[in-house]
Design an enzyme around this catalytic site. Structure first.
Site, PDB file in Angstrom:
ATOM      1  N   ASN A   9       0.879  -1.167   0.000  1.00 34.82           N
ATOM      2  CA  ASN A   9       0.000   0.000   0.000  1.00 34.82           C
ATOM      3  C   ASN A   9       0.917   1.217   0.000  1.00 34.82           C
ATOM      4  O   ASN A   9       1.505   1.545   1.027  1.00 34.82           O
ATOM      5  CB  ASN A   9      -0.897  -0.042   1.248  1.00 34.82           C
ATOM      6  CG  ASN A   9      -1.705   1.233   1.422  1.00 34.82           C
ATOM      7  OD1 ASN A   9      -1.830   2.048   0.503  1.00 34.82           O
ATOM      8  ND2 ASN A   9      -2.279   1.415   2.606  1.00 34.82           N
ATOM      9  N   TRP A  10       1.031   1.820  -1.171  1.00 32.99           N
ATOM     10  CA  TRP A  10       1.996   2.931  -1.303  1.00 32.99           C
ATOM     11  C   TRP A  10       1.515   4.207  -0.616  1.00 32.99           C
ATOM     12  O   TRP A  10       2.276   5.126  -0.423  1.00 32.99           O
ATOM     13  CB  TRP A  10       2.256   3.208  -2.781  1.00 32.99           C
ATOM     14  CG  TRP A  10       3.077   2.167  -3.479  1.00 32.99           C
ATOM     15  CD1 TRP A  10       3.432   0.924  -3.018  1.00 32.99           C
ATOM     16  CD2 TRP A  10       3.659   2.273  -4.791  1.00 32.99           C
ATOM     17  NE1 TRP A  10       4.185   0.263  -3.955  1.00 32.99           N
ATOM     18  CE2 TRP A  10       4.343   1.072  -5.064  1.00 32.99           C
ATOM     19  CE3 TRP A  10       3.657   3.271  -5.769  1.00 32.99           C
ATOM     20  CZ2 TRP A  10       5.024   0.841  -6.258  1.00 32.99           C
ATOM     21  CZ3 TRP A  10       4.319   3.048  -6.959  1.00 32.99           C
ATOM     22  CH2 TRP A  10       5.006   1.841  -7.202  1.00 32.99           C
ATOM     23  N   LYS A  11       0.214   4.275  -0.330  1.00 31.31           N
ATOM     24  CA  LYS A  11      -0.388   5.489   0.249  1.00 31.31           C
ATOM     25  C   LYS A  11      -0.119   6.681  -0.665  1.00 31.31           C
ATOM     26  O   LYS A  11      -0.058   6.498  -1.878  1.00 31.31           O
ATOM     27  CB  LYS A  11       0.134   5.697   1.679  1.00 31.31           C
ATOM     28  CG  LYS A  11       0.015   4.414   2.515  1.00 31.31           C
ATOM     29  CD  LYS A  11       0.142   4.623   3.975  1.00 31.31           C
ATOM     30  CE  LYS A  11      -0.040   3.292   4.675  1.00 31.31           C
ATOM     31  NZ  LYS A  11      -0.061   3.386   6.133  1.00 31.31           N
ATOM     32  N   HIS A  94      -9.512   1.600   4.155  1.00 32.18           N
ATOM     33  CA  HIS A  94      -8.295   1.703   4.967  1.00 32.18           C
ATOM     34  C   HIS A  94      -8.568   2.669   6.117  1.00 32.18           C
ATOM     35  O   HIS A  94      -9.311   3.637   5.961  1.00 32.18           O
ATOM     36  CB  HIS A  94      -7.136   2.203   4.097  1.00 32.18           C
ATOM     37  CG  HIS A  94      -5.820   2.130   4.797  1.00 32.18           C
ATOM     38  ND1 HIS A  94      -5.419   3.094   5.696  1.00 32.18           N
ATOM     39  CD2 HIS A  94      -4.829   1.206   4.764  1.00 32.18           C
ATOM     40  CE1 HIS A  94      -4.226   2.747   6.176  1.00 32.18           C
ATOM     41  NE2 HIS A  94      -3.855   1.604   5.635  1.00 32.18           N
ATOM     42  N   GLU A  96      -6.933   5.023   7.262  1.00 37.38           N
ATOM     43  CA  GLU A  96      -6.638   6.431   6.939  1.00 37.38           C
ATOM     44  C   GLU A  96      -7.785   7.057   6.153  1.00 37.38           C
ATOM     45  O   GLU A  96      -8.081   8.246   6.306  1.00 37.38           O
ATOM     46  CB  GLU A  96      -5.306   6.517   6.172  1.00 37.38           C
ATOM     47  CG  GLU A  96      -4.125   6.252   7.096  1.00 37.38           C
ATOM     48  CD  GLU A  96      -2.916   5.613   6.426  1.00 37.38           C
ATOM     49  OE1 GLU A  96      -2.814   5.629   5.188  1.00 37.38           O
ATOM     50  OE2 GLU A  96      -2.056   5.082   7.163  1.00 37.38           O
ATOM     51  N   GLU A 166      -5.933  -4.739  10.228  1.00 38.08           N
ATOM     52  CA  GLU A 166      -4.870  -3.776  10.526  1.00 38.08           C
ATOM     53  C   GLU A 166      -5.177  -3.004  11.807  1.00 38.08           C
ATOM     54  O   GLU A 166      -5.940  -2.033  11.781  1.00 38.08           O
ATOM     55  CB  GLU A 166      -4.725  -2.765   9.375  1.00 38.08           C
ATOM     56  CG  GLU A 166      -4.388  -3.381   8.052  1.00 38.08           C
ATOM     57  CD  GLU A 166      -3.736  -2.372   7.117  1.00 38.08           C
ATOM     58  OE1 GLU A 166      -2.623  -2.636   6.663  1.00 38.08           O
ATOM     59  OE2 GLU A 166      -4.325  -1.298   6.884  1.00 38.08           O
ATOM     60  N   GLY A 172       2.189   2.167  10.666  1.00 35.15           N
ATOM     61  CA  GLY A 172       3.188   3.225  10.533  1.00 35.15           C
ATOM     62  C   GLY A 172       3.895   3.582  11.825  1.00 35.15           C
ATOM     63  O   GLY A 172       4.587   4.597  11.904  1.00 35.15           O
ATOM     64  N   SER A 212       2.958  -2.342  10.276  1.00 36.12           N
ATOM     65  CA  SER A 212       4.399  -2.489  10.519  1.00 36.12           C
ATOM     66  C   SER A 212       4.949  -3.873  10.171  1.00 36.12           C
ATOM     67  O   SER A 212       5.860  -4.367  10.841  1.00 36.12           O
ATOM     68  CB  SER A 212       4.737  -2.102  11.965  1.00 36.12           C
ATOM     69  OG  SER A 212       4.359  -0.752  12.206  1.00 36.12           O
ATOM     70  N   GLY A 233       2.606  -1.201   4.271  1.00 39.08           N
ATOM     71  CA  GLY A 233       2.744   0.212   3.917  1.00 39.08           C
ATOM     72  C   GLY A 233       4.197   0.585   3.694  1.00 39.08           C
ATOM     73  O   GLY A 233       4.767   0.339   2.628  1.00 39.08           O
ATOM     74  N   GLY A 234       4.813   1.145   4.723  1.00 39.36           N
ATOM     75  CA  GLY A 234       6.181   1.663   4.636  1.00 39.36           C
ATOM     76  C   GLY A 234       7.175   0.742   3.937  1.00 39.36           C
ATOM     77  O   GLY A 234       7.916   1.174   3.042  1.00 39.36           O
TER      78      GLY A 234
END
Ligand code: PGA
Length: 248
Positions: A9-11, A94, A96, A166, A172, A212, A233-234
């Site tokens: 997930n590049w966001k 998501h 966010e 999640e 994150g 994470s 993500g990251g």
């Protein structure tokens, strides 16, 4: 046996130019046919990333979509646009999106139904806050999110979907849920799906853990009986993503 699915997930990261570079960097590192590999990228990166990923095992997915086919919805992306671009997966709900863009369980349900109508696999996100975990209401909360997300979804459709558990406090933050915590909730989600539908549906549906995930913890998490991969993500923006995809 459920095939593992690892999605990045590049966001809101990577310009179209950077997206092509990242796909080219990761291409050889994520070549693993035992796992479904998806890069969920910003809408503007979908077409260039798709071009760059041609002929590889990488599927390009979207991070969001609207629940109408077309019309006066300035700024939104429709499922028809995604299908035309060759997109097969879309992240829905998501945390966010829920926190910053007012998405609710009800809009998540509308988007899930719409994605399925167009043959796009939704990666349906759920997760509790730290306060909810400390209150001991995690499982109740997640069960409610799942029940609303799957309203009017048939068993045959449900089997094709992916759920991403999640915990919000793990996203994150570098604070991964323990393997036990992640497995406990993923197992509870599978039970919930079994209650809504049946055993066959519960066994078919793929449930990811997200929050994470990194090259150091992926193998242990993905070895759990109810964890069928991860939403990352990251670490999906780095060569480390290759180690997560090739976790074995
Ligand atoms: P993270 O993000 O891996 O950076 O914690 C996961 C996600 O938000 O999907």
């Amino acid at each position: 046996m459920r095939k593992k699915i690892v999605a990045g997930n590049w966001k809101m990261n990577m310009t179209p130019t950077q997206a092509v570079e990242l796909v080219n960097t990761l291409k050889p590192l994520v070549a693993n046919d035992e796992v479904d590999v998806v890069f969920c990228v910003p809408a503007i990166d979908i077409i260039p990333a798709m071009e760059a990923a041609k002929g590889t095992n990488i599927n390009i997915g979207a991070e969001n979509m609207y629940f109408e086919d077309s019309g006066a919805y300035t700024g939104e992306i429709s499922p028809k646009m995604l299908v035309d671009a060759g997109v097969k997966y879309v992240v829905i709900g998501h945390s966010e999106r829920r926190e910053y863009f007012a998405e609710t369980d009800e809009t998540v349900n509308k988007k899930v139904l719409k994605a399925l109508e167009h043959g796009i696999t939704p990666i349906i996100c759920c997760g509790e806050t730290l306060t909810q975990r400390e209150q001991g209401i995690t499982i109740d909360w997640i069960r409610q999110q799942i029940k609303i997300a799957f309203l009017n979804v048939t068993a045959d459709q449900a089997k094709t979907t992916v759920i991403a558990y999640e915990p919000i406090w793990a996203i994150g933050t570098g604070k991964t849920a323990t393997t036990e915590q992640a497995e406990e909730v993923c197992a509870a989600i599978r039970i919930c799906i079994g209650e809504i539908y049946d055993q066959a549906t519960a066994e078919a549906i793929r449930i990811q853990y997200g929050g994470s995930v990194n090259a150091g913890n992926a193998a242990e998490l993905f070895a759990q009986p109810d964890i069928d991969g991860g939403l990352v993500g990251g670490a999906s923006l780095k060569p480390d993503f290759g180690k997560i995809v090739c976790y074995k």
